[in-house]
Each structure stands twice: as structure tokens, then as C-alpha cells.
Design a protein around this motif. Structure first.
Motif, PDB file in Angstrom:
ATOM      1  N   GLU A   1      -6.564  -7.453  -2.702  1.00 12.65           N
ATOM      2  CA  GLU A   1      -7.394  -6.991  -2.568  1.00 12.65           C
ATOM      3  C   GLU A   1      -7.137  -5.463  -2.933  1.00 12.65           C
ATOM      4  O   GLU A   1      -7.413  -4.245  -3.632  1.00 12.65           O
ATOM      5  CB  GLU A   1      -8.365  -6.879  -1.369  1.00 12.65           C
ATOM      6  N   ARG A   2      -6.042  -5.234  -1.815  1.00 12.77           N
ATOM      7  CA  ARG A   2      -5.647  -2.900  -2.309  1.00 12.77           C
ATOM      8  C   ARG A   2      -5.520  -3.621  -3.523  1.00 12.77           C
ATOM      9  O   ARG A   2      -4.899  -2.555  -4.950  1.00 12.77           O
ATOM     10  CB  ARG A   2      -3.685  -3.916  -1.207  1.00 12.77           C
TER      11      ARG A   2
ATOM     12  N   LYS B   1      -6.174  -5.474  -6.478  1.00  5.78           N
ATOM     13  CA  LYS B   1      -7.218  -4.189  -7.604  1.00  5.78           C
ATOM     14  C   LYS B   1      -8.383  -3.471  -6.990  1.00  5.78           C
ATOM     15  O   LYS B   1      -8.446  -3.059  -8.039  1.00  5.78           O
ATOM     16  CB  LYS B   1      -8.076  -6.276  -6.687  1.00  5.78           C
ATOM     17  N   ILE B   2      -8.222  -3.139  -5.739  1.00  6.56           N
ATOM     18  CA  ILE B   2      -8.645  -1.734  -5.186  1.00  6.56           C
ATOM     19  C   ILE B   2      -7.804  -0.339  -6.537  1.00  6.56           C
ATOM     20  O   ILE B   2      -8.644   0.067  -7.478  1.00  6.56           O
ATOM     21  CB  ILE B   2      -8.362  -1.198  -4.258  1.00  6.56           C
ATOM     22  N   HIS B   3      -6.663  -0.508  -6.851  1.00  4.25           N
ATOM     23  CA  HIS B   3      -6.107  -0.205  -7.389  1.00  4.25           C
ATOM     24  C   HIS B   3      -5.248   0.002  -9.029  1.00  4.25           C
ATOM     25  O   HIS B   3      -4.836   0.480  -9.832  1.00  4.25           O
ATOM     26  CB  HIS B   3      -5.031   0.624  -6.666  1.00  4.25           C
ATOM     27  N   GLY B   4      -6.419  -1.419  -9.550  1.00  3.68           N
ATOM     28  CA  GLY B   4      -6.168  -1.438 -10.895  1.00  3.68           C
ATOM     29  C   GLY B   4      -5.138  -2.055 -11.144  1.00  3.68           C
ATOM     30  O   GLY B   4      -4.406  -2.402 -12.310  1.00  3.68           O
TER      31      GLY B   4
ATOM     32  N   TYR C   1      -4.862 -10.631   2.430  1.00  2.00           N
ATOM     33  CA  TYR C   1      -5.391  -8.712   1.008  1.00  2.00           C
ATOM     34  C   TYR C   1      -5.008  -7.980   0.587  1.00  2.00           C
ATOM     35  O   TYR C   1      -5.269  -7.448  -0.591  1.00  2.00           O
ATOM     36  CB  TYR C   1      -5.796  -8.088   2.705  1.00  2.00           C
TER      37      TYR C   1
ATOM     38  N   GLN D   1       0.581  -1.323  -0.143  1.00  2.00           N
ATOM     39  CA  GLN D   1      -0.319  -0.157  -0.252  1.00  2.00           C
ATOM     40  C   GLN D   1       1.009   1.238  -0.334  1.00  2.00           C
ATOM     41  O   GLN D   1       0.578   2.378  -0.683  1.00  2.00           O
ATOM     42  CB  GLN D   1      -0.690   0.270   1.004  1.00  2.00           C
TER      43      GLN D   1
ATOM     44  N   GLU E   1       0.716   7.022  -6.787  1.00  2.00           N
ATOM     45  CA  GLU E   1       0.163   7.436  -6.967  1.00  2.00           C
ATOM     46  C   GLU E   1      -0.114   8.706  -6.804  1.00  2.00           C
ATOM     47  O   GLU E   1      -0.484   9.997  -7.569  1.00  2.00           O
ATOM     48  CB  GLU E   1      -1.134   6.931  -6.938  1.00  2.00           C
TER      49      GLU E   1
ATOM     50  N   ASP F   1       0.557   3.972  -3.260  1.00  2.00           N
ATOM     51  CA  ASP F   1       0.566   5.322  -2.168  1.00  2.00           C
ATOM     52  C   ASP F   1       1.708   6.342  -3.089  1.00  2.00           C
ATOM     53  O   ASP F   1       1.162   7.074  -3.540  1.00  2.00           O
ATOM     54  CB  ASP F   1       0.394   5.607  -0.794  1.00  2.00           C
TER      55      ASP F   1
END
Length: 204
Positions: free
Chosen positions: A47-48, A50-53, A44, A17, A24, A21
Motif C-alpha cells: 500500500e505504501r 501504491k500511495i507513492h505511485g 502494508y 517508507q 522524494e 522519503d
């Protein structure tokens, strides 16, 4: 030129993450997080991603006949995404020689201790049990040993008298989130040179 990055994970992915960050925010320029690969279906970190493409791939080690077969699948996946730099962000397996040789001096790991002290699991716990007054974290290139590759960056934190494993680990994690992106930035800018065990920083 864009640097394609592949990240290997096994857990929640807080360092992943942090890297997301920093990409981005623009701190990491000309960087593409191409794929996140996990050996745990329920990590998890997937999932992180996937959330950010970011493409998220689960590779099941139990569905392969050997470690070598499992790691060949990892290599194939990294090559499919034309990965230039591999990051280990909470990846809980020791990489075999084929992966390391394929990406020699292009695999980075973050470890929650000041290497070469306290290798392996539970760095903060080991530090407390030993009674050191300073702990910290290390970003290093990966070789065929355990947490033994050339050191890129380290950061220290004081050990307090009332520290628990969790409180010390939390302060160390803050530094992990700072120095891992810094090491990636130096690599992508061509400012790191490995000379034996020594990593030299050079400014273009």
C-alpha cells in the motif's frame, strides 16, 4: 544515469517508507523506485508503494511448485523493471543462490543488530538476552548465508538498563532509517567496492 531499484518486502515497510522519503526529498538523486515485490498479499508495504505511485507486485510462494520456481518469478519481475539494485526491507525469506548470483553485490539488506552478532530473527531481543551494552543495525550485501554478507555501514545505540525489546528496537529503527538510504546513496554514486569480505568506500 538513473539507478532502478527493486524492493523486496514482507511486512509494514517502514524502511521502504524511509527510502521513499529520501528519494522524494532529493537526498537520493538519480534513483527510481521501480517496483516493490512482496511474498505477503496483505503486506502494508504494498500500500505504501501504491500511495507513492510505485508498482506493487504480490508473488505468492504457495502458487509455485518450488522455492526455485518462486524465485525465478522474482528474477523475471526484477528484470522486467530493469532493476540495478535490489533492497531487502523486512523481507522474511532467505534468498536462494540463483537470485544472489544474478544480482551479485547488488543486493542490500538491513538487519537490526551489529553483525556478525545476533543473526536471524529478533536482533534486539537477542541483544537484551545476551546483556550487551551496545546494540545497533547493519546494512550489508547479501550472500548465500544468513546475514553473513560483506558489511557496508553500521550504526550503534546504547542499551539502557530499563530497555524492553520494543524500546530498543525503536531506537535501532531510527538508525536503520538513516543508514539504509546512506548505503544506497554510496552505491548509486559508485563509491562502494567489494573486496572479498571487505566493502571499501572510495570517492570519485
Amino acid at each position: 544515469m538513473t539507478t532502478n531499484i527493486g524492493v523486496l518486502v514482507s511486512g509494514s515497510g517502514s524502511n521502504l517508507q524511509s527510502i521513499i522519503d529520501h528519494v522524494e526529498s532529493g537526498y537520493l538523486k538519480d534513483v527510481k523506485l521501480s517496483v516493490v515485490i512482496s511474498d505477503k498479499r496483505d503486506a502494508y508495504a504494498l500500500e505504501r508503494a501504491k500511495i507513492h505511485g510505485i508498482d506493487a507486485v504480490f508473488i505468492d510462494p504457495r502458487s509455485h511448485v518450488s522455492k526455485m520456481d518462486f524465485e525465478k518469478k522474482i528474477i523475471e519481475t526484477l528484470q522486467l523493471y530493469t532493476v540495478d539494485l535490489v533492497l531487502l526491507a523486512g523481507y522474511m525469506r532467505i534468498l536462494g543462490s540463483e537470485v544472489i548470483q544474478t544480482y551479485k553485490d547488488r543486493i542490500m539488506n538491513i538487519h537490526p543488530a551489529l553483525l556478525p552478532s545476533f543473526k536471524g530473527l529478533h536482533g534486539p531481543r537477542q541483544a537484551l538476552e545476551y546483556g550487551v551494552k551496545v546494540a545497533g543495525c547493519t546494512v550489508h550485501f547479501v550472500d548465500e548465508g544468513m546475514d553473513s554478507g560483506p558489511i557496508i555501514i553500521q550504526s550503534s545505540v546504547p542499551v539502557k538498563d530499563d530497555d524492553t525489546e520494543n524500546t530498543l528496537a525503536s531506537r535501532i529503527l531510527e538508525q536503520e532509517h538513516r543508514i539504509f538510504p546512506e548505503a544506497i546513496k554510496l552505491f548509486t554514486e559508485g563509491k562502494l567496492k567489494v573486496d572479498g569480505r571487505i566493502v571499501l568506500r572510495r570517492d570519485k
